[in-house]
Design an enzyme around this catalytic site. Structure first.
Site, PDB file in Angstrom:
ATOM      1  N   ASP A  72       0.829  -1.211   0.000  1.00 50.76           N
ATOM      2  CA  ASP A  72       0.000   0.000   0.000  1.00 50.76           C
ATOM      3  C   ASP A  72       0.855   1.249   0.000  1.00 50.76           C
ATOM      4  O   ASP A  72       2.047   1.213   0.327  1.00 50.76           O
ATOM      5  CB  ASP A  72      -0.968   0.007   1.188  1.00 50.76           C
ATOM      6  CG  ASP A  72      -0.260   0.007   2.537  1.00 50.76           C
ATOM      7  OD1 ASP A  72       0.769  -0.692   2.663  1.00 50.76           O
ATOM      8  OD2 ASP A  72      -0.732   0.691   3.468  1.00 50.76           O
ATOM      9  N   GLU A 130      -0.031  -1.130   5.637  1.00 54.37           N
ATOM     10  CA  GLU A 130       1.082  -0.729   6.499  1.00 54.37           C
ATOM     11  C   GLU A 130       1.032   0.752   6.826  1.00 54.37           C
ATOM     12  O   GLU A 130       1.513   1.165   7.886  1.00 54.37           O
ATOM     13  CB  GLU A 130       2.410  -1.068   5.810  1.00 54.37           C
ATOM     14  CG  GLU A 130       3.639  -0.925   6.694  1.00 54.37           C
ATOM     15  CD  GLU A 130       4.249   0.473   6.707  1.00 54.37           C
ATOM     16  OE1 GLU A 130       5.105   0.743   7.575  1.00 54.37           O
ATOM     17  OE2 GLU A 130       3.865   1.313   5.852  1.00 54.37           O
TER      18      GLU A 130
END
Length: 358
Positions: A72, A130
């Site tokens: 991400d 994350e």
């Protein structure tokens, strides 16, 4: 669905991975592409948990290394699609995710496809969420569902480290510091008590603060305590009765999470403090035999990691872990995010040489 060609050079694969947008909460398209690509590799056993993909060799080696990277990114701000740029004669790849941390992800995908018989067994992890609160992190979910997948003697996170080895990481704490007052019409402000004005000493205290530098196992970690958001007020003609100052504390890995909370509570003594996010740091872990071999093989001089990374998760499980990836950490989340092409190539060479050594 977009397809990833793992035979591409790592730089081209980085572009392909970056050009599939995957802002936190929107990783599925990229996760689908990664899952399809690695599932086609017969030498890997592949497991999917939500948008986290795990691929493992099962060669019966004496040791296992976990190599992980998050898929991400923070939100896009007119910095996709990627494009090549040249600065001072050096080649860069510009765009969201190039530094944090899809260049590292691309290198990992490339090596996962090509290292059929590495010197150690390898667990490759590509995980979601994350860049948001710790409880949403894909590794949190995976650890609850499949803790066996974290087994290893050493772990490497492909977080940006300028192609150097960064040991451990600082811990990360977020807290809300509140002041309260009394609402009133702003035309008669003396009747009320302005909560935003009451927050001024909090900001002054933070502005005057000098962060500590803490040595841990030979590496010096720089702490930080900063206001990152201020909110308050209900209308343009109302004296506010509540002000909230969100504070971020980056603390050295020698401090436990309880000690970090105590530091913040002491610093804001006399104020209402609520801790809303907390993740412990990780000690450097460079004394592990595999860590020493790795550092020697890639020719790096270990440095501290100031930001929090998921090395902390592995450290908490007893697996020594380091950060090693292309990209300048100071450009992570920057609108001019860009990674040197030479670093992508160098990290691939370093990992390939170490993992392929007899």
């Amino acid at each position: 669905m977009p397809e990833l060609d793992l035979s591409l050079p790592s730089v081209d694969l980085t572009r392909a991975v970056c050009d599939i947008p995957s802002v936190s909460d929107d990783e599925t398209t990229l996760a689908d592409a990664i899952f399809a690509a690695v599932s086609a590799l017969p030498h890997l056993d592949v497991v999917r948990d939500g948008d986290t993909i795990v691929a493992r060799t099962q060669l019966g080696r004496a040791q296992r290394v976990v190599i992980a990277g998050h898929i991400d990114t923070v939100p896009i701000n007119d910095n996709l699609p990627t494009r090549p740029v040249v600065e001072d004669g050096a080649q860069y790849l510009w765009g969201r995710g190039t530094v944090d941390m899809k260049a590292g992800v691309a290198v990992q995908l490339k090596l996962a496809a090509e290292l059929v018989a590495p010197r150690v067994d390898i667990t490759w992890m590509w995980y979601d969420h994350e860049e948001v609160a710790a409880e949403l992190n894909g590794l949190t979910r995976l650890a609850a569902n499949r803790p066996d997948l974290f087994a290893g003697d050493f772990a490497i996170l492909g977080e940006p480290s300028n192609g150097q080895v960064e040991g451990g990481c600082n811990g990360n704490l977020r807290a809300i510091v509140r002041t309260r007052g009394v609402r009133a019409h702003s035309a008669r402000a003396w009747i009320g008590d302005n909560a935003i004005h009451r927050a001024a000493p909090i900001l002054a205290r933070l502005a005057d603060h000098t962060p500590e530098e803490v040595e841990v196992e030979g590496l010096v970690y720089r702490e930080g305590l900063n206001a990152v958001r201020v909110s308050g007020g209900v209308a343009g003609n109302v004296i506010p009765d509540l002000c909230e100052v969100e504070v971020n504390y980056r603390f050295a890995p020698s401090r436990s999470i309880d000690e970090a909370v105590a530091v913040v509570e002491r610093f804001f003594d006399g104020y209402e403090v609520e801790v809303v996010d907390l993740a412990g740091g990780a000690r450097p872990g460079l004394d592990a035999p595999l860590a020493r071999e790795f550092v020697a093989a890639v020719g790096a001089e270990p440095r501290p990691k100031y930001g929090w990374t998921d090395v902390a998760r592995f450290s908490a499980l007893g697996v020594p872990a380091v950060n090693y990836g292309p990209g300048d950490p100071s450009l992570a989340h920057h609108d001019e995010e860009r990674v040197p092409v030479a670093q992508i190539d160098a990290v691939e060479r370093g990992l390939r040489a170490w993992l392929s050594a007899p």
